[in-house]
Write an enzyme that holds these catalytic residues in place. Structure first.
Site, PDB file in Angstrom:
ATOM      1  N   GLU A  43       0.159  50.677 -11.110  1.00 13.28           N
ATOM      2  CA  GLU A  43       0.243  49.957 -12.387  1.00 13.28           C
ATOM      3  C   GLU A  43       0.376  48.453 -12.223  1.00 13.28           C
ATOM      4  OE1 GLU A  43       2.081  52.706 -11.807  1.00 13.28           O
ATOM      5  OE2 GLU A  43       1.488  54.175 -13.325  1.00 13.28           O
ATOM      6  N   HIS A  92       9.851  60.179 -19.201  1.00 15.64           N
ATOM      7  CA  HIS A  92       8.540  60.313 -19.851  1.00 15.64           C
ATOM      8  C   HIS A  92       8.664  60.436 -21.367  1.00 15.64           C
ATOM      9  CE1 HIS A  92       7.345  61.315 -15.743  1.00 15.64           C
ATOM     10  NE2 HIS A  92       6.088  61.165 -16.084  1.00 15.64           N
TER      11      HIS A  92
END
Lengths: 369, 342, 325
Positions: free
Chosen positions: B70, B139
């Site tokens: 990322e 998450h």
């Protein structure tokens, strides 16, 4: 039992599948006449008064204020005074047991479709028998074919009724050329060509009225009758607040007062109606198209477009319908028209009498042809 | 106009904007998927299938799979945006911001200011947020307050499919960096969405319900819960205005303050933690600017100051619910009634 | 392949002038900072000129570079306006960034200069993006990340080596190893070798003497040509040295007592350049002396005009946060 008559949720417009009973105007036990305003109903488009289709004593209010029910649902029961309560109750029970709401995606219901024309893609909603006389409904500035929701289904009982979106509007092409009335009129005749309509009763509202008049003058053979509802091009002025506000306001709370200018009774305007306008205006190209059309036809509160003088070239029967409380195009614009033009002035209506006083407008359209 | 899911609405915005502007590229982990693997190409189309099929139309040159990296690809999106592309990068779960926040808040967000107004950084980071998937603490978070805090970023929180298409279209056309939050529990929610391209302006709240008693300001998926609560309460005669700010940055302060003043009672519903949140931000705004109009204390309905739990038994009570919203509304309505009685 | 020694007389004069401009700019900023005339932090590039100029001589405005916190040299080499830079360092309204960025954020996107950067290791991902733009839009441009030995240890840099390789980008990573990350020696902080790191990710790699403009120029030519022709990313590692501390005010107690003096005497890239071009009689000493004088005057002028320039007004505080909001 036969003298017991149901009052059911009407279907206003082809897209309506449910409605909310906002207010009962009559109490249980009251005597009502056919055509009497007996309740207010709100749909996702607009609120409206509901006129009773039947007469008698209102025996029971089956649905209470604030409830939303499907089209066709039993709202109330009317009968002669001598029918016993037990029979009324039995009627209600039986109705409720047998009632199933109409499928919303009913395959038989007409849906809007795109028609390729010489002026680009035009969206239309066609209803009624193919062998019926043709009627074309032409909306005004910023509106679309859904504006005829209170008219099209009723007129389509015996006629072939085409509601179309002008260029720049609804689902039609967002390409409007110079935006002038003549250009929009060319698009309508292009639609008539594509749809193989030789001649039709044109019903034009506001800017659509100027468009219809322009066609009737230029191509008299294509127009069998002309109904003009608060048409543009008959007077000198137009509401600048409406035109600029309609184009410029992007927030519902700011747009709402602008939309309310359209009607005599502002409470008719629903949040959903405002939201529909906003959703339309967000589509790519719409604001630019509206700006072009507005600049071509209006100028800071004055109307550039003038079609009043065209009436001399119109051979078909003509009627003009105007709401007395019109705040966009004043009802005075109907003054001084030739005697051959029938003028109908509706009290309690603003700029959209075909929605505010649908029954009166439908009757007038039907009467003309 | 046809019925589309939140997922389809997002895909449609991406497709239409990629057709409209050749500078729009999308990138992310498994955004097509299957690259270099022996099985199917375009195997996933994103972890939840949002971008499935885009590769077939636009090719690998504009649908860029990335390594799980990322820092590098979010930074690359910033660099690409500053040099002439309009990248839409997918940060799979916003919880992963921890490994690429520098690229967003120190780089993309600040280029324009640091460089004296000469930089334009039209990048979008699409990212999933929210609890309810039994996805546990790493998450499931709602980290939009962290991005909202940063000047230079815009933050959008679409509450349904119509909003998702219009706000994403605006995000892609916008010349500032935008973080676009997609609630993972909404992808299958359907509604009527126009087929044509359209953009919804940022910083213009949507008033989804109009009422007289309480103003509920809700964010993202919570707007739907607030609407449901308002509809339930209306049956008992308590009517609520529900405000969906659509974007937390820019924030439509005007609509929030106007609607707060109209009812005099405010409930803020925010799925994020309560501290330094949108809920506390709105409460602060209303207290500062509309104190004189208030008839009752401002109520906040939020997740607790705790990580998102895994066990369904815990997660279900962790997320704000319709019942909690109704209780908050009822509480401040009664507060007003008590005060009137005294 | 172009070779530095085959450069024309005019090109050599340009190269020397750029290196001299960087040196005088930094020396002057050192002097002015010490006198208390410059606010904030500054990190000076003096001593490393051969790297920035050796690479940027090959570039034009379609090419992008990302720099470090030690960014003045890269900015000058890439063509940023020197006077505008000086005004920026003084925090003036008419500075290159309107006085909002300062020394650590000097940038000029119109010149392909993506900014000095206050975050160590932040440049490499940005350069992957700039290279992606060049590749996607087919501009023929390349993108170069200058990174120090400190930044080379950041995950961002290593992730970018990988991304540049898997996306096959026209990107070059130039590791300027000046021996110290702040006060910590690269001999301690860097595991393995820089070139081996590049090889591990599949990059083409080069090792070059960072004090020698001509050596840098030749390696840069090869790496840039590879990138322009679709041959993928490269890593270039060079040893070089800074004449000043990590930042201005750094007493440099971690360096050997005679280290900087020895550097200036034996490994000064400007001195090495002068020796090389005068020995081979391409240029003569008078040509270079003339540039020295002209640059000195130019930098003095930049400082004088910066001191006289207006500060930003309060009304500038909230502009440039967004394009629209």
């Amino acid at each position: 039992m036969s003298s017991i008559k149901p009052i059911t949720m009407p279907k206003w417009g082809l897209a309506m599948d449910e409605g909310m009973l906002a207010r009962w105007a009559v109490e249980e036990g009251a005597e009502i006449a056919p055509g009497q305003e007996i309740m207010d109903i709100e749909t996702t488009k607009i609120a409206n008064v509901f006129e009773s289709p039947v007469g008698g004593i209102l025996r029971k209010q089956v649905v209470s204020e604030g409830e939303t029910v499907p089209v066709g649902a039993l709202l109330g029961v009317v009968s002669e005074p001598d029918v016993p309560d037990g029979e009324v109750e039995a009627f209600v029970t039986e109705f409720l047991e047998n009632f199933t709401p109409e499928e919303t995606d009913d395959a038989g219901a007409p849906t809007p479709e795109m028609v390729e024309t010489a002026s680009g893609a035009i969206r239309r909603l066609k209803a009624g028998p193919d062998d019926g006389a043709a009627v074309i409904l032409i909306h005004g500035f910023g509106a679309d074919l859904n504006g005829w929701m209170f008219n099209q289904a009723e007129l389509a009982a015996e006629r072939q009724v085409h509601a179309i979106d002008l260029p720049g509007h609804g689902g039609s092409t967002k390409s409007v050329g110079d935006g002038a009335v003549a250009t929009l009129a060319a698009a309508v005749t292009a639609y008539m060509d594509a749809a193989e309509i030789n001649s039709a009763h044109l019903v034009g509202h506001s800017l659509g009225g100027a468009v219809a008049t322009s066609i009737a003058a230029a191509s008299p053979e294509r127009v069998s009758a002309l109904t003009l509802i608060a048409p543009a091009g008959f007077g000198s002025d137009v509401s600048q607040d409406f035109i600029e506000g309609f184009i410029g306001q992007s927030r519902a709370r700011k747009l709402r007062p602008i939309i309310e200018l359209l009607v005599a009774d502002p409470s008719l305007v629903t949040a959903d109606m405002v939201e529909e306008v906003l959703k339309f205006k967000r589509l790519d190209g719409v604001v630019a198209a509206l700006r072009t059309i507005a600049d071509a036809n209006f100028d800071n509160g004055a109307q550039r477009v003038q079609v009043r003088d065209h009436l001399g070239n119109v051979s078909a029967p003509v009627q003009v319908i105007w709401g007395e409380d019109d705040r966009i195009l004043a009802a005075g614009h109907a003054d001084g028209l030739p005697d051959s033009v029938k003028v109908i002035r509706l009290a309690g209506a603003g700029h959209i009498p075909h929605m505010e006083k649908a029954a009166d407008v439908n009757a007038a359209i039907s009467a003309l042809g | 106009m046809s019925n589309k899911s939140y997922r389809q609405a997002i895909a449609e915005a991406l497709t239409q904007e990629m057709r409209r502007d050749h500078r729009v590229v999308i990138m992310g982990e498994d955004i097509a998927g299957g690259l270099g693997a022996p099985g199917e190409d375009d195997a996933w189309g994103g972890p939840l299938g949002v971008t499935k099929g885009l590769m077939a139309e636009f090719g690998r040159e504009r649908v860029l799979d990335t390594p799980i990296s990322e820092s590098a690809f979010i930074g690359a999106a910033a660099g690409a945006a500053a040099t002439g592309l309009r990248p839409v990068a997918e940060l799979m779960f916003v919880d992963f911001m921890g490994v690429c926040f520098d690229q967003i808040f120190n780089q993309a967000a600040k280029f324009r200011y640091m460089f004296g107004g000469k930089a334009v950084t039209p990048m979008v980071v699409r990212t999933m947020y929210g609890a309810g998937f039994r996805a546990a603490s790493q998450h499931s978070q709602c980290l939009y307050p962290l991005f909202t805090h940063i000047p230079g970023l815009k933050v959008a929180l679409p509450s349904n499919a119509y909003e998702a298409k219009g706000l994403l279209t605006q995000a892609i056309r916008d010349d500032d960096p935008v973080i676009f939050f997609e609630h993972k529990a909404m992808y299958d929610m359907e509604m009527e969405v126009p087929d044509e391209p359209y953009a919804i302006a940022f910083g213009e709240a949507n008033v989804t319900r109009e009422g007289d008693d309480v103003t509920i300001i809700a964010f993202g998926r919570m707007v739907n819960l607030a609407n449901e609560a308002a509809d339930n309460l209306a049956k008992n005669g308590v009517t609520c205005t529900v405000v969906d700010p659509r974007t937390t940055s820019p924030l439509d302060r005007e609509t929030i303050l106007e609607t707060a003043a109209e009812t005099g009672r405010v409930v803020v519903v925010d799925e994020a933690h309560p501290r330094c949140s949108m809920a506390s931000d709105i409460a602060g705004l209303v207290a500062q600017e509309a104190f004189g109009e208030l008839k009752a204390p401002i109520k906040l309905v939020t997740a607790p100051h705790a990580p998102v739990p895994f066990s369904p038994a815990l997660e279900d009570i962790y997320i704000p619910s319709v019942a909690k919203i109704e209780a908050a509304v009822t509480e401040i309505v009664e507060y007003g009634e008590k005060a009137a009685a005294e | 392949m172009a070779s530095g020694l085959q450069l024309s007389r005019e090109e050599l004069l340009v190269a020397y002038r750029r290196m001299r401009t960087i040196r005088d700019f930094e020396d002057k900023v050192h002097e002015e900072f010490s006198a208390g005339n410059i606010p904030g932090f500054v990190h000076l590039y003096a001593g490393e000129e051969a790297s920035a100029v050796g690479f940027c001589m090959h570039l034009d405005d379609r090419d992008a570079i990302a720099s470090t916190h030690r960014g003045h040299g890269h900015s000058i080499a890439k063509g940023c306006d020197v006077e505008g830079m000086m005004h920026e360092i003084y925090g003036r309204k008419d500075g290159l960034c309107g006085g909002k960025g300062g020394s650590m954020h000097i940038a000029d996107l119109s010149k392909g200069m993506l900014g000095a950067n206050g975050i160590v290791g932040a440049g490499a991902p940005l350069i992957c993006g700039a290279a992606l733009t060049a590749k996607t839009l087919g501009t023929g441009g390349v993108a170069i990340c200058f990174v120090g030995d400190g930044g080379s240890n950041q995950g961002t840099t290593l992730e970018s080596y990988n991304l540049a390789k898997v996306w096959d980008l026209p990107a070059i990573f130039v590791v300027e190893d000046n021996g110290y990350a702040e006060s910590t020696a690269s001999s301690w902080s860097v595991g393995g070798s820089q070139v081996d790191r590049g090889k591990g990710f599949g990059l083409a790699t080069h090792e070059v003497d960072g004090f020698d403009f001509f050596a840098v120029f030749d390696v840069a030519a090869e790496a840039i040509e590879r990138a322009r022709s679709g041959g993928g990313p490269s890593l270039v590692h060079m040893k070089l040295a800074r004449h000043y501390g990590h930042f201005e005010g750094d007493a440099m107690t971690y360096r050997a007592a005679d280290e900087v003096a020895a550097l200036k005497a034996e490994s000064d890239p400007l001195t090495i350049f002068r020796q090389r071009v005068t020995e081979t009689a391409i240029l003569n000493g008078a040509d270079l002396d003339e540039i020295d004088g002209a640059v000195r005057t130019e930098i003095e002028g930049c400082v004088a005009s910066a001191k006289a320039a207006a500060m930003p007004a309060e009304s500038d505080l909230l502009t440039d946060v967004y394009v629209s909001y």
